[in-house]
Enzyme design. Structure first.
Site, PDB file in Angstrom:
ATOM      1  N   CYS A 102       3.504  11.381  -2.487  1.00 22.40           N
ATOM      2  CA  CYS A 102       3.600   9.968  -2.853  1.00 22.40           C
ATOM      3  C   CYS A 102       4.442   9.188  -1.853  1.00 22.40           C
ATOM      4  O   CYS A 102       5.175   9.760  -1.045  1.00 22.40           O
ATOM      5  CB  CYS A 102       4.247   9.799  -4.242  1.00 22.40           C
ATOM      6  N   CYS A 155       6.601   4.964  -5.287  1.00 25.41           N
ATOM      7  CA  CYS A 155       5.602   5.267  -6.311  1.00 25.41           C
ATOM      8  C   CYS A 155       6.155   4.951  -7.707  1.00 25.41           C
ATOM      9  O   CYS A 155       7.272   5.360  -8.054  1.00 25.41           O
ATOM     10  CB  CYS A 155       5.191   6.734  -6.239  1.00 25.41           C
ATOM     11  N   ARG A 178       7.001   8.502 -12.772  1.00 24.92           N
ATOM     12  CA  ARG A 178       8.329   8.990 -13.145  1.00 24.92           C
ATOM     13  C   ARG A 178       8.942   9.786 -11.996  1.00 24.92           C
ATOM     14  O   ARG A 178       8.265  10.588 -11.342  1.00 24.92           O
ATOM     15  CB  ARG A 178       8.220   9.883 -14.391  1.00 24.92           C
ATOM     16  N   CYS A 200      -0.217   5.390  -5.907  1.00 25.24           N
ATOM     17  CA  CYS A 200       0.544   4.625  -4.913  1.00 25.24           C
ATOM     18  C   CYS A 200      -0.105   4.621  -3.535  1.00 25.24           C
ATOM     19  O   CYS A 200       0.356   3.904  -2.647  1.00 25.24           O
ATOM     20  CB  CYS A 200       1.979   5.154  -4.812  1.00 25.24           C
ATOM     21  N   ASP A 250      14.984 -16.169  31.523  1.00 24.68           N
ATOM     22  CA  ASP A 250      13.979 -17.059  30.956  1.00 24.68           C
ATOM     23  C   ASP A 250      14.615 -18.397  30.588  1.00 24.68           C
ATOM     24  O   ASP A 250      15.639 -18.463  29.904  1.00 24.68           O
ATOM     25  CB  ASP A 250      13.357 -16.425  29.717  1.00 24.68           C
TER      26      ASP A 250
END
Length: 520
Positions: A53, A57, A60, A87, A444
């Site tokens: 996952c 996720c 649980r 997920c 620059d």
């Protein structure tokens, strides 16, 4: 769970810790917090369910003894785990490189995404200037899997997006994702998700919004994401006959297809036309979009390191999703930078238009053609700049690597060795062509004016370079923030010429008393 929801200094310390996925406590705390900022930095494997996952996720939180952390989906799949269907960890943004080894691995991954891995490990290793054994070691150390496993995982990742988001026939999905055969596609898909492409497509709850003759995908990005600023940059740097950019999309005319990129708050949508012969390989188009919009930028680390800076902090809070825009074509992007010496951005676009008019195909002529062309008369540019452009074209034709996967140090050194190319040009190419996060276009003028407006001073080039040292390793993002600030400020004028890398022609006319270096 609460320690990751404290002020940025606290979660910044934890962010540094999870760069090393072997820090179990740091990774477990990130999983317990379900903080999406850690998605893509590591993978959570749950041994009891056989599933891997994202850290965010919503399921649980697994018990500590049942958890193992992996650096990439390929590593988790190598241990026999399948992707979570809730997920979708295979769609998380990639983890950005944080050290030289991981930067090399990230470059190799970019090449794999573009299809270079199809030519074998030897070709991939040569492209990143490593031996096959070194490449195997670097990729395994960084991602927990070798080039073959990573290539297979990246192909199946794209295939899953095509199955979910398009109505392409599954046989075309297999080839569009880079699989050599439908059987290889089915086997890899089943290994990654423990289901078949047919079953996934039948289970879809929404119908893709399709248009005849095109295929459209939405790519994940790391949030926050300021895609509108990339479009503004692209509009200012569009290549005539090649790019059409407005406030909503960037249409790029490729050699074989037209690619349309549309940023939005939830991601980046990429559409490409389908070739008439039925062949389709979407990997180059997807890789182009991810490069142009810097989709995997480490915005959390940039905010952590630059957000507290007294100059950059307020700008970053106004533009939290700033990206480094990437040139759509490495050679065209480098040519644009060289043509931009001593002229305004609009002037450089005019010169690019003259170059594009010399080519029958969209874009500018090939490097071999420019290396021999009388650019002084064709473009109306000074001899010094024409010689610099011919030198760049010759070097590129002879093998100078300007791809985003190139080694930055080697490329910058090779550029500096060319006549008419100095630090500003070389590092500007490193920034917008190689998209290096620490490139700094020294001297620059827009950066000097931006800092001058913020500090009430007129910093010299040396003073500005010394100031930029405190912004390492994110000087490229610092430059973009300052450029945005300069563009957002009504005065001084927005469209100002960059510094000069080569001495201007000798002028015997006495200068006017009020003339300054910036006004030349």
């Amino acid at each position: 769970m609460s320690d990751l929801r404290q002020p940025p200094a606290c979660w910044g310390d934890r962010l540094r810790a999870v760069f090393d996925h072997t820090d179990f406590e740091a990774c477990y705390a990130a999983v317990a917090s379900r903080d999406r900022r850690f998605d893509g930095r590591f993978i959570t494997g749950v041994l009891t369910t056989g599933i891997y996952c994202r850290p965010s996720c919503p399921a649980r939180t697994p018990l500590r003894p049942n958890v193992r952390f992996f650096p990439s989906p390929a590593a988790a799949q190598g241990d026999g785990l399948r992707a979570c269907r809730r997920c979708r960890p295979e769609l998380a943004p990639d983890a950005p490189g944080t050290d030289p080894a991981s930067e090399t691995a990230a470059r190799a991954l970019q090449l794999i995404d573009a299809g270079v891995g199809d030519d074998g490990v030897g070709a991939l290793a040569q492209a990143v200037h490593l031996s096959p054994r070194q490449l195997q070691r670097v990729l395994t150390t960084t991602y927990g899997a070798g080039p073959a496993a990573l290539s297979r995982t990246r192909r199946v990742r794209l295939a899953r997006m095509l199955v979910d988001q398009t109505d392409l026939p599954l046989t075309r999905v297999a080839h569009a994702a880079g699989f050599g055969s439908v059987r290889q596609f089915n086997d890899s898909f089943r290994e990654a998700f423990q289901t078949t492409p047919t079953a996934v497509r039948r289970a879809r709850t929404s119908t893709p919004d399709t248009q005849a003759g095109t295929v459209t995908l939405t790519l994940p990005v790391r949030h926050p994401f300021d895609g509108g600023a990339v479009l503004s940059w692209a509009a200012l740097h569009a290549v005539p006959s090649r790019d059409d950019v407005d406030g909503h999309r960037w249409v790029r005319q490729g050699d074989d297809a037209t690619i349309t990129m549309r940023p939005h708050p939830d991601g980046l949508t990429v559409s490409t036309t389908l070739p008439d012969d039925g062949s389709l390989d979407l990997r180059p188009a997807v890789a182009l979009a991810r490069h142009c919009f810097d989709t995997d930028a480490d915005v959390d680390a940039v905010r952590r390191d630059l957000g507290q800076d007294p100059l950059l902090g307020p700008i970053l809070r106004r533009r939290p999703g700033t990206r480094i825009p990437g040139a759509a074509s490495p050679f065209e992007g480098a040519v644009r930078v060289v043509l931009g010496q001593q002229v305004s951005a609009k002037g450089a676009t005019t010169l690019m238009g003259r170059l594009a008019a010399l080519s029958e195909a969209p874009g500018i002529p090939a490097a071999e053609t420019l290396a021999q062309a009388p650019l002084e008369t064709l473009l109306g540019i000074p001899g010094q700049r024409a010689r610099a452009l011919r030198a760049l074209a010759t070097a590129h034709a002879e093998g100078l690597d300007l791809r985003p996967s190139a080694d930055v140090t080697t490329t910058v050194e090779a550029l500096l060795a060319l006549p008419g190319i100095g630090p500003w040009t070389a590092h500007s190419i490193a920034l917008v062509v190689l998209r290096h996060p620490d490139a700094w276009p020294t001297g620059d003028l827009a950066l000097r004016r931006a800092v001058g407006g913020l500090t009430g001073t007129d910093p010299s080039t040396a003073q500005l370079d010394a100031l930029a040292e405190r912004w390492r390793p994110w000087r490229g993002y610092a430059a973009l923030l300052l450029w945005h600030h300069h563009l957002d400020t009504p005065t001084p004028p927005l469209d100002t010429p960059p510094p000069v890398d080569t001495p201007p022609p000798v002028d015997t006319t006495p200068p006017a008393p009020a003339t300054t270096d910036e006004d030349r």
